[in-house]
Write a protein that holds these residues in place. Sequence first.
Motif, PDB file in Angstrom:
ATOM      1  N   ARG A  91      15.354  23.023  35.861  1.00 44.48           N
ATOM      2  CA  ARG A  91      13.914  22.838  36.089  1.00 44.48           C
ATOM      3  C   ARG A  91      13.678  22.225  37.469  1.00 44.48           C
ATOM      4  NH1 ARG A  91      13.165  20.370  31.600  1.00 44.48           N
ATOM      5  NH2 ARG A  91      12.848  22.251  30.413  1.00 44.48           N
ATOM      6  N   GLN A  92      14.471  21.222  37.821  1.00 42.21           N
ATOM      7  CA  GLN A  92      14.353  20.596  39.138  1.00 42.21           C
ATOM      8  C   GLN A  92      14.692  21.592  40.243  1.00 42.21           C
ATOM      9  OE1 GLN A  92      16.949  17.227  38.812  1.00 42.21           O
ATOM     10  NE2 GLN A  92      15.465  16.011  37.656  1.00 42.21           N
ATOM     11  N   THR A  93      15.676  22.423  39.977  1.00 41.14           N
ATOM     12  CA  THR A  93      16.062  23.451  40.952  1.00 41.14           C
ATOM     13  C   THR A  93      14.883  24.382  41.223  1.00 41.14           C
ATOM     14  OG1 THR A  93      18.378  23.380  40.274  1.00 41.14           O
ATOM     15  CG2 THR A  93      17.634  25.394  41.351  1.00 41.14           C
ATOM     16  N   LEU A  94      14.204  24.782  40.183  1.00 44.37           N
ATOM     17  CA  LEU A  94      13.071  25.693  40.337  1.00 44.37           C
ATOM     18  C   LEU A  94      11.879  25.037  41.031  1.00 44.37           C
ATOM     19  CD1 LEU A  94      13.198  27.468  36.878  1.00 44.37           C
ATOM     20  CD2 LEU A  94      13.845  28.428  39.103  1.00 44.37           C
ATOM     21  N   GLU A 101      17.711  28.534  48.298  1.00 45.20           N
ATOM     22  CA  GLU A 101      18.135  29.921  48.465  1.00 45.20           C
ATOM     23  C   GLU A 101      18.602  30.456  47.108  1.00 45.20           C
ATOM     24  OE1 GLU A 101      18.216  31.770  51.337  1.00 45.20           O
ATOM     25  OE2 GLU A 101      17.177  30.107  52.341  1.00 45.20           O
ATOM     26  N   ASP A 102      18.512  31.766  46.950  1.00 40.99           N
ATOM     27  CA  ASP A 102      18.933  32.391  45.693  1.00 40.99           C
ATOM     28  C   ASP A 102      20.380  32.077  45.348  1.00 40.99           C
ATOM     29  OD1 ASP A 102      16.456  33.436  45.207  1.00 40.99           O
ATOM     30  OD2 ASP A 102      16.967  35.497  45.763  1.00 40.99           O
ATOM     31  N   ALA A 103      21.226  31.985  46.356  1.00 47.41           N
ATOM     32  CA  ALA A 103      22.649  31.705  46.107  1.00 47.41           C
ATOM     33  C   ALA A 103      22.819  30.328  45.455  1.00 47.41           C
ATOM     34  CB  ALA A 103      23.446  31.787  47.399  1.00 47.41           C
ATOM     35  N   ALA A 104      22.042  29.349  45.887  1.00 49.58           N
ATOM     36  CA  ALA A 104      22.131  28.006  45.317  1.00 49.58           C
ATOM     37  C   ALA A 104      21.601  28.004  43.883  1.00 49.58           C
ATOM     38  CB  ALA A 104      21.345  27.019  46.172  1.00 49.58           C
ATOM     39  N   ASP A 106      21.588  30.605  41.900  1.00 43.88           N
ATOM     40  CA  ASP A 106      22.582  31.340  41.124  1.00 43.88           C
ATOM     41  C   ASP A 106      23.757  30.437  40.755  1.00 43.88           C
ATOM     42  OD1 ASP A 106      23.486  33.777  39.911  1.00 43.88           O
ATOM     43  OD2 ASP A 106      24.976  33.916  41.525  1.00 43.88           O
ATOM     44  N   THR A 107      24.182  29.587  41.650  1.00 44.76           N
ATOM     45  CA  THR A 107      25.277  28.656  41.376  1.00 44.76           C
ATOM     46  C   THR A 107      24.918  27.726  40.227  1.00 44.76           C
ATOM     47  OG1 THR A 107      26.049  28.721  43.663  1.00 44.76           O
ATOM     48  CG2 THR A 107      26.676  26.790  42.363  1.00 44.76           C
ATOM     49  N   ARG A 108      23.704  27.219  40.241  1.00 49.48           N
ATOM     50  CA  ARG A 108      23.271  26.304  39.170  1.00 49.48           C
ATOM     51  C   ARG A 108      23.105  27.032  37.841  1.00 49.48           C
ATOM     52  NH1 ARG A 108      19.604  22.019  42.492  1.00 49.48           N
ATOM     53  NH2 ARG A 108      21.322  21.341  43.823  1.00 49.48           N
ATOM     54  N   VAL A 109      22.656  28.268  37.866  1.00 50.21           N
ATOM     55  CA  VAL A 109      22.556  29.054  36.631  1.00 50.21           C
ATOM     56  C   VAL A 109      23.953  29.293  36.069  1.00 50.21           C
ATOM     57  CG1 VAL A 109      21.947  31.309  35.666  1.00 50.21           C
ATOM     58  CG2 VAL A 109      20.356  30.135  37.196  1.00 50.21           C
ATOM     59  N   LYS A 110      24.910  29.589  36.933  1.00 51.89           N
ATOM     60  CA  LYS A 110      26.298  29.782  36.477  1.00 51.89           C
ATOM     61  C   LYS A 110      26.861  28.492  35.890  1.00 51.89           C
ATOM     62  CE  LYS A 110      27.409  33.701  39.374  1.00 51.89           C
ATOM     63  NZ  LYS A 110      28.138  34.218  40.521  1.00 51.89           N
ATOM     64  N   GLN A 111      26.537  27.343  36.498  1.00 48.92           N
ATOM     65  CA  GLN A 111      26.980  26.059  35.952  1.00 48.92           C
ATOM     66  C   GLN A 111      26.412  25.867  34.542  1.00 48.92           C
ATOM     67  OE1 GLN A 111      25.519  23.333  38.912  1.00 48.92           O
ATOM     68  NE2 GLN A 111      27.454  23.315  40.047  1.00 48.92           N
ATOM     69  N   PHE A 112      25.148  26.194  34.381  1.00 53.81           N
ATOM     70  CA  PHE A 112      24.507  26.084  33.070  1.00 53.81           C
ATOM     71  C   PHE A 112      25.203  26.999  32.062  1.00 53.81           C
ATOM     72  CE2 PHE A 112      21.459  27.566  29.906  1.00 53.81           C
ATOM     73  CZ  PHE A 112      21.029  26.372  29.369  1.00 53.81           C
ATOM     74  N   ASP A 113      25.439  28.248  32.451  1.00 56.36           N
ATOM     75  CA  ASP A 113      26.091  29.210  31.553  1.00 56.36           C
ATOM     76  C   ASP A 113      27.499  28.759  31.183  1.00 56.36           C
ATOM     77  OD1 ASP A 113      23.809  30.748  31.618  1.00 56.36           O
ATOM     78  OD2 ASP A 113      24.613  32.204  33.061  1.00 56.36           O
ATOM     79  N   ASP A 114      28.247  28.225  32.156  1.00 55.92           N
ATOM     80  CA  ASP A 114      29.592  27.717  31.875  1.00 55.92           C
ATOM     81  C   ASP A 114      29.538  26.554  30.887  1.00 55.92           C
ATOM     82  OD1 ASP A 114      30.658  29.587  33.613  1.00 55.92           O
ATOM     83  OD2 ASP A 114      30.940  28.155  35.267  1.00 55.92           O
ATOM     84  N   GLN A 115      28.578  25.673  31.089  1.00 54.94           N
ATOM     85  CA  GLN A 115      28.414  24.535  30.188  1.00 54.94           C
ATOM     86  C   GLN A 115      28.064  25.031  28.780  1.00 54.94           C
ATOM     87  OE1 GLN A 115      29.084  21.462  30.675  1.00 54.94           O
ATOM     88  NE2 GLN A 115      28.030  20.347  29.083  1.00 54.94           N
TER      89      GLN A 115
END
Length: 165
Positions: A91-94, A101-104, A106-115
């Motif tokens: 939420r803070q990222t958004l 940037e989209d890459a950043a 995307d990195t946080r979304v991947k962290q969420f998915d991994d978690q």
Amino acid sequence: QAAPPQTPPTQTQEPPAGRRLGEGRRGGEMPGGLRLDEVQQIVDGWEIATAEKMLELTDQQYVPFLQQLRRLQNGRRQQLMQRQRMLNMLRQTLNQQPALEDAAVDTRVKQFDDQERRLQQELQSLHAAIDGVLTPRQRARFRVLQEQMERRKLEVLSRAMRAGG
């Protein structure tokens, strides 16, 4: 020595008596004047009592089952908090200004998915530990019980929120 009548496996018990949800609100409390930790203790006790009756645990199963169920309850609670932290991070990222940037993102979304995957694996491990104590029929009843408990918790919470205004 006659055993008390068993609750049919398709029904859940009402939460234990005591202060009722929806009886007024004071600062920092749930709608019934109960703190969140008190509500969690009541729900956990309710789940344990209902499981004991529905699963028809033997004396040899009771203590190991209780230990594993408490681990599951604590694990679920910790996982919920971890998931909430990760969602807050997204939420803070958004909401970050200037926008990332989209890459950043995307990195946080991947962290969420991994978690999420790790949490799911932990949950499966906790369920496997409970399964190790139960017979196949008890495992099936436990799955049904878990679903019924979740539904009843939502119903009770909904009624409490309506009653609490």
